[in-house]
Write an enzyme that holds these catalytic residues in place. Structure first.
Site, PDB file in Angstrom:
ATOM      1  N   ASP A 159     -10.995  32.833  49.443  1.00 29.70           N
ATOM      2  CA  ASP A 159     -10.412  33.849  50.769  1.00 29.70           C
ATOM      3  C   ASP A 159      -9.356  34.364  50.201  1.00 29.70           C
ATOM      4  OD1 ASP A 159     -12.288  33.341  52.830  1.00 29.70           O
ATOM      5  OD2 ASP A 159     -11.453  31.225  52.997  1.00 29.70           O
ATOM      6  N   GLY A 160      -8.313  33.660  49.580  1.00 30.50           N
ATOM      7  CA  GLY A 160      -6.969  34.046  49.014  1.00 30.50           C
ATOM      8  C   GLY A 160      -7.206  35.123  47.977  1.00 30.50           C
ATOM      9  N   ASN A 189     -14.627  29.000  53.088  1.00 28.16           N
ATOM     10  CA  ASN A 189     -14.273  27.802  53.779  1.00 28.16           C
ATOM     11  C   ASN A 189     -13.755  28.199  55.289  1.00 28.16           C
ATOM     12  OD1 ASN A 189     -11.657  27.959  53.298  1.00 28.16           O
ATOM     13  ND2 ASN A 189     -12.004  26.915  51.415  1.00 28.16           N
ATOM     14  N   HIS A 265      -5.867  21.314  52.399  1.00 31.80           N
ATOM     15  CA  HIS A 265      -5.625  22.277  51.397  1.00 31.80           C
ATOM     16  C   HIS A 265      -4.700  21.960  50.141  1.00 31.80           C
ATOM     17  CE1 HIS A 265      -5.181  26.082  49.195  1.00 31.80           C
ATOM     18  NE2 HIS A 265      -3.815  26.042  49.348  1.00 31.80           N
ATOM     19  N   ARG A 360       5.489  59.844  23.482  1.00 33.38           N
ATOM     20  CA  ARG A 360       4.063  59.727  24.085  1.00 33.38           C
ATOM     21  C   ARG A 360       2.887  60.589  23.352  1.00 33.38           C
ATOM     22  NH1 ARG A 360       3.185  63.739  29.408  1.00 33.38           N
ATOM     23  NH2 ARG A 360       4.685  65.344  28.587  1.00 33.38           N
ATOM     24  N   PHE A 440       5.947  52.468  36.900  1.00 30.09           N
ATOM     25  CA  PHE A 440       4.899  51.399  37.551  1.00 30.09           C
ATOM     26  C   PHE A 440       4.474  50.139  36.639  1.00 30.09           C
ATOM     27  CE2 PHE A 440       3.264  55.874  38.686  1.00 30.09           C
ATOM     28  CZ  PHE A 440       4.218  55.992  39.795  1.00 30.09           C
ATOM     29  N   HIS A 476      10.418  58.142  40.234  1.00 33.82           N
ATOM     30  CA  HIS A 476       9.641  58.015  38.923  1.00 33.82           C
ATOM     31  C   HIS A 476      10.266  57.972  37.744  1.00 33.82           C
ATOM     32  CE1 HIS A 476       6.504  59.144  41.730  1.00 33.82           C
ATOM     33  NE2 HIS A 476       5.500  59.488  40.450  1.00 33.82           N
TER      34      HIS A 476
END
Length: 672
Positions: A159-160, A189, A265, A360, A440, A476
């Protein structure tokens, strides 16, 4: 109950109680998930998983990922029982310092552990990366009659995991790519640490995955072995979509007082509840860590089965090598992570010049030159290829029906991208790279950290590395990201100061096999400098080197200026300004703290002589950390604030990152 059914139940309870006893002895851990997952995990490992415990690195094995790493005793129990080199004594040392059974699985430590898991969602995304690698390697090497790459990627997710954004990103991409060899069992569960999942997690999970493009199934009772087996068989037959099977389990299964509660848990059951649970499931109270003889024999069948499967594969590969010798040799080279002869022969030379080039752009040219000779280079960007210059010109896009191609289109999914790259690297035979803007890096940082922890040589291309981004403004313009990356143990951060250093950085990245690399690259053009040698790699590879030295015997005051990235040019300009004032300056280019720190002290002191305490460092970012190189008597021209919007030249000038500021700081140190 038949003898077969009785043996299966005994085997399942063996998994349960090895986990219970391990957690109880450690007095720490997570017993509930292993207790609930024992039955479906047993089915997967004994009826479907193709592996050889005697050779955990066999290339054609199925991969198994336990994404909820807190359930680690489930995995350790299965590894021990099936015959991996994980003695029972190690299970008894669960969570103890120096053991092979840490609290969460760690790649490279425990035989059979495919990836480090713990932070939820990481394993989910790693599996997607492994499935991508599987599809690419199959398309590259398989030939008619020879399925050299023929296996699945299995995983258990929780689930996590499904709540985490990284899993949503990865699932979306996996569905788009139609990765049919990826099969996950979802431990449904209904319980989280804080209570029932319904307090925060109420969407129709399977509908969500169907929308992603996954094949979905549900098993109403995880203890129904045949139902679990049938859904896995069906998932394997669906070859055009990844599959997820929601298996309804019961956390803490068998515990009279803790089953289906958060109490099962993350804490031991406690001596009294362990006793009640063993009695409830008709299991011997003593001895602890009990393995019935017939159960051990049953599980150890994996050794003979795995050896036979590997032997058959090896025979097929030997025939493949006779018919396709060049392809087989290439397979061996890539799986051994060896570089071919003249692998960097096409890397461009960059002539010195004031006009220069953005690093770049230089990076893009170098990357494409390398990719022409290194087919293992595969990657892409988080929807920024035109800006990060990471598109491979001689390859198409990795898409359904074109898995042989090497350009990955990750979409705007930075976090998943990094974890997927980790999975691709773990798979073997590939050198993955991924790109985004430096700012980012925060979005992918958790996965970068895990890459460093696992020693995976993933290449992270991080462009637009400073306030040189300009008009996009402070949202940015990274000012703290480089510093935050530099503190990750095991990560090599390289911030080249021009195109020549950029080419050197890529060479270093390709020769590095045991650590990830982060390349910090400029958006703006910067001068290509005249180096002190024809081999910039010699200096860049040592982290720092003298790019412009003091004059000899001038009697002038001396100072050391340290620059990195685009600010290296400012240090060189400041040197000229200082010369006019009668101050002699050495300029040190320092593209990598990490590489400099591992150099012999004699080399470090040859670059930064201890007796010259007048030192100034310049970098368009936070000043934290530079004190180790400038000392208490030095100065740092940096930016302990966020940036501003405007033309990048105006931003540099307005925020005080200039040659004049560097020269002023140096004069202040020398003359007070």
């Amino acid at each position: 109950m038949s003898n077969s059914e009785s043996l299966s139940q005994a085997a399942i309870n063996t998994i349960r109680f090895l986990s219970v006893d391990g957690v109880q002895k450690a007095n720490a851990g997570h017993p509930g998930a292993p207790m609930g997952l024992a039955a479906p995990a047993y089915v997967l490992w004994t009826r479907f998983l193709k592996h050889n415990p005697a050779d955990p690195a066999w290339p054609n094995r199925d991969r198994f990922i336990l994404s909820p790493g807190h359930a680690s005793m489930l995995l350790y129990s299965l590894l021990h029982l099936t015959g991996y080199d994980l003695p029972l004594q190690e299970l008894k040392q669960f969570r103890q310092f120096g053991s092979l059974t840490p609290g969460h699985p760690e790649f490279g430590l425990t035989p059979g552990v495919e990836t480090t898991t713990g932070p939820l969602g990481q394993g989910f995304a790693n599996g997607v990366g492994m499935a991508i690698a599987q599809a690419h390697m199959a398309a590259t090497f398989n030939r008619a009659g020879y399925d050299i790459v023929d296996h699945y990627v299995y995983g258990i997710v929780s689930d996590g995991d499904l709540m985490e954004g990284i899993a949503a990103e990865a699932a979306s991409l996996a569905g788009h790519l139609r990765l049919g060899r990826l099969i996950y069992l979802y431990d449904d569960n209904h319980i989280t640490i804080e209570g029932k999942t319904e307090i925060a997690f109420t969407e129709d999970r399977m509908a969500r995955f169907r929308a992603y493009g996954w094949h979905t199934q549900q098993v109403k009772d995880g203890n129904d072995l045949e139902a679990v087996a049938e859904t896995i068989r069906l998932a394997k037959s669906v070859t055009d979509r990844p599959s997820i099977i929601a298996v309804r389990t019961h956390i803490g299964y068998g515990s009279p007082n803790k089953q289906d509660t958060p109490a099962a848990h993350g804490a031991p059951l406690g001596p009294d509840e362990v006793l009640l649970t063993k009695e409830n499931l008709d299991w011997p109270v003593e001895p602890t860590f009990y393995i019935p003889d017939e159960v051990e024999v049953h599980f150890r069948e994996a050794l003979a089965t795995g050896a036979d499967q590997q032997e058959q594969w090896q025979a097929q590969f030997d025939d493949f090598a006779l018919e396709h010798p060049n392809l087989a040799a290439e397979w061996k080279r890539r799986m051994a992570s060896e570089l071919p002869k003249d692998w960097d022969a096409d890397v461009p030379l960059f002539e010195p010049g004031a006009k220069g080039v953005a690093t770049r752009n230089a990076s893009g040219m170098v990357l494409n030159a390398l990719a022409n000779r290194l087919p293992e280079l595969m990657g892409g960007s988080a929807d920024l290829a035109p800006s990060t210059k990471t598109l491979l010109k001689n390859s198409g896009d990795f898409e359904p029906g074109a898995y042989e191609n090497r350009n990955m289109r990750f979409g705007v999914r930075e976090h998943a991208m990094a974890a997927i790259l980790n999975g691709m690297s773990l798979y073997g035979g590939l050198r993955p790279f991924g790109a985004t803007f430096m700012v980012f890096a925060d979005y992918l940082r958790p996965s970068v950290r895990i890459a460093a922890m696992m020693g995976q040589p993933v290449i992270f291309v991080l462009t637009h590395d400073s306030i040189g981004v300009g008009e996009d403004g402070p949202t940015h313009q990274p000012v703290e990201q480089i510093a935050s990356l530099r503190v990750i143990p095991g990560l090599i951060v390289l911030r080249p100061g021009d195109a020549r250093e950029t080419a050197a950085a890529w060479r270093i990245a390709m020769e590095t096999r045991d650590r990830p690399i982060a390349l910090a690259l400029t958006r703006q053009a910067i001068p290509t400098l005249t180096a002190t040698s024809d081999d910039p790699k010699a200096g860049v590879g040592r982290g720092a080197y003298v790019i412009a030295d003091w004059a000899e015997d001038t009697g002038q005051d001396q100072v050391i200026l340290i620059g990195t990235g685009s600010e290296l040019q400012l240090a060189l300009e400041a040197r000229g300004l200082l010369a006019a004032e009668g101050i002699d300056a050495r300029v040190v280019s320092m593209p990598s703290w990490d590489l400099f720190e591992v150099q012999p002290r004699s080399y470090q002191e040859s670059v930064l002589p201890p007796d010259v305490t007048a030192r100034v460092a310049v970098e368009a970012g936070v000043t934290v950390g530079w004190d180790r190189y400038v000392g208490l008597d030095g100065a740092v021209v940096g930016l302990d604030r966020f940036g501003a919007s405007g033309a990048y030249q105006a931003v540099y000038e307005g925020l005080g990152i200039s040659a004049e500021r560097v020269a002023e700081a140096a004069q202040g140190l020398v003359r007070g």
